[in-house]
Write an enzyme that holds these catalytic residues in place. Structure first.
Site, PDB file in Angstrom:
ATOM      1  N   ASP A 173      -6.508   4.368  -5.237  1.00  0.00           N
ATOM      2  CA  ASP A 173      -6.073   3.684  -4.142  1.00  0.00           C
ATOM      3  C   ASP A 173      -4.840   2.639  -4.217  1.00  0.00           C
ATOM      4  O   ASP A 173      -4.884   1.475  -3.802  1.00  0.00           O
ATOM      5  CB  ASP A 173      -7.177   2.894  -3.761  1.00  0.00           C
ATOM      6  N   ASP A 233      -8.049   5.757   0.403  1.00  0.00           N
ATOM      7  CA  ASP A 233      -8.870   5.492   1.298  1.00  0.00           C
ATOM      8  C   ASP A 233      -8.121   6.205   2.690  1.00  0.00           C
ATOM      9  O   ASP A 233      -7.125   5.944   2.790  1.00  0.00           O
ATOM     10  CB  ASP A 233      -8.962   4.147   1.271  1.00  0.00           C
ATOM     11  N   HIS A 258     -18.291   0.492   8.009  1.00  0.00           N
ATOM     12  CA  HIS A 258     -17.136  -0.103   7.060  1.00  0.00           C
ATOM     13  C   HIS A 258     -16.284  -0.896   7.757  1.00  0.00           C
ATOM     14  O   HIS A 258     -15.930  -1.990   7.031  1.00  0.00           O
ATOM     15  CB  HIS A 258     -16.519   1.025   6.475  1.00  0.00           C
ATOM     16  N   HIS A 307      -8.503  -1.019   7.629  1.00  0.00           N
ATOM     17  CA  HIS A 307      -7.596  -0.644   6.660  1.00  0.00           C
ATOM     18  C   HIS A 307      -7.539   0.866   6.443  1.00  0.00           C
ATOM     19  O   HIS A 307      -8.470   1.405   6.917  1.00  0.00           O
ATOM     20  CB  HIS A 307      -8.065  -1.267   5.399  1.00  0.00           C
ATOM     21  N   LYS A 347     -10.632   9.925   0.646  1.00  0.00           N
ATOM     22  CA  LYS A 347     -11.989   9.581   1.004  1.00  0.00           C
ATOM     23  C   LYS A 347     -12.146   8.670   2.007  1.00  0.00           C
ATOM     24  O   LYS A 347     -11.074   7.933   2.755  1.00  0.00           O
ATOM     25  CB  LYS A 347     -12.406   8.958  -0.145  1.00  0.00           C
ATOM     26  N   CYS A 353     -13.071  -0.167  -5.658  1.00  0.00           N
ATOM     27  CA  CYS A 353     -12.889   1.287  -5.834  1.00  0.00           C
ATOM     28  C   CYS A 353     -12.597   1.603  -7.237  1.00  0.00           C
ATOM     29  O   CYS A 353     -13.285   2.849  -7.774  1.00  0.00           O
ATOM     30  CB  CYS A 353     -11.889   1.857  -4.980  1.00  0.00           C
TER      31      CYS A 353
HETATM   32 ZN   LIG Z   1     -12.212   1.579   3.019  1.00  0.00          ZN
END
Ligand SMILES: [Zn+2]
Length: 207
Positions: free
Chosen positions: A9, A51, A62, A78, A103, A146
């Site tokens: 990420d 992400d 989320h 985000h 993801k 993450c």
């Molecule tokens: Zn996220």
């Protein structure tokens, strides 16, 4: 026997100025690039995750669409797919990346193991099994979210895990230290790279 590097990420929204900017994120991007210049050819497989959330929904709760995130399970909007925020940080050189994992499409997803190959749709677990990955070195953002989740999943998958402590950035110091403790307690290893010293760490699990 296959050694993989997992870059977690390193995206615009997780670096300074982004929607969920982590202090030190841009520095980590350029340091990972330095590391790749030295070591990319020593890995059989280089994977980068992003992400990659839906734009038109709250991604399974989320996103705090009410504008009141708790920064535990709900977050500001985000890394919306195909927006600049979801892009790799420009200081991360991605020429050596073999697999691009996405993801979080419609769901919360902290671990890269919850993602799929953007090209083939294969899960990261399936890719690791098919390529007979036995060891995974992990770098990226964020240590306490993450990176933590990815490392714990990699250990759980039976991989020999090494997290480079100088190639990660965390949201907060205490949870980041706790995350590294948790990774070590689970059986993973941590240490520093040779980006600063030019000297490879003796006895490290890496390289
Ligand atoms: Zn996220």
């Amino acid at each position: 026997m296959t050694r993989a590097l997992m870059i977690v990420d390193v995206q615009n929204d997780f670096t300074e100025g982004g929607a969920l900017g982590v202090t030190g994120g841009a520095r980590v991007a350029s340091r990972i690039t330095n590391f790749l210049e030295r070591h990319a050819d020593e890995y059989d497989l280089i994977v980068a995750s992003r992400d990659w959330h839906d734009a038109d929904n709250d991604n399974g709760g989320h996103f705090a669409l009410d504008g009141q995130p708790d920064f535990v399970t709900t977050w500001p909007v985000h890394c919306v797919a195909d927006t600049p925020g979801a892009g790799y940080h420009p200081d991360l050189e991605i020429d050596d990346v073999d697999i691009h994992i996405r993801k979080g499409m419609g769901v919360p997803a902290y671990s890269a193991f919850d993602g799929v190959d953007a090209a083939s749709g294969a899960s990261l677990a399936d890719i690791c099994a098919k390529r007979r990955v036995h060891a995974m070195d992990i770098v990226g953002i964020a240590t306490d979210h993450c990176v933590r989740a990815t490392a714990l999943d990699a250990v759980a998958a039976g991989l020999d895990v090494f997290v480079f402590e100088d190639l990660i950035a965390g949201v907060a110091a205490e949870p980041s230290a706790a995350a590294l403790d948790e990774i070590r307690a689970a059986g993973g290893h941590t240490g520093v790279s040779d980006v600063d010293t030019g000297i490879e760490q003796p006895g490290g699990a890496q390289l």
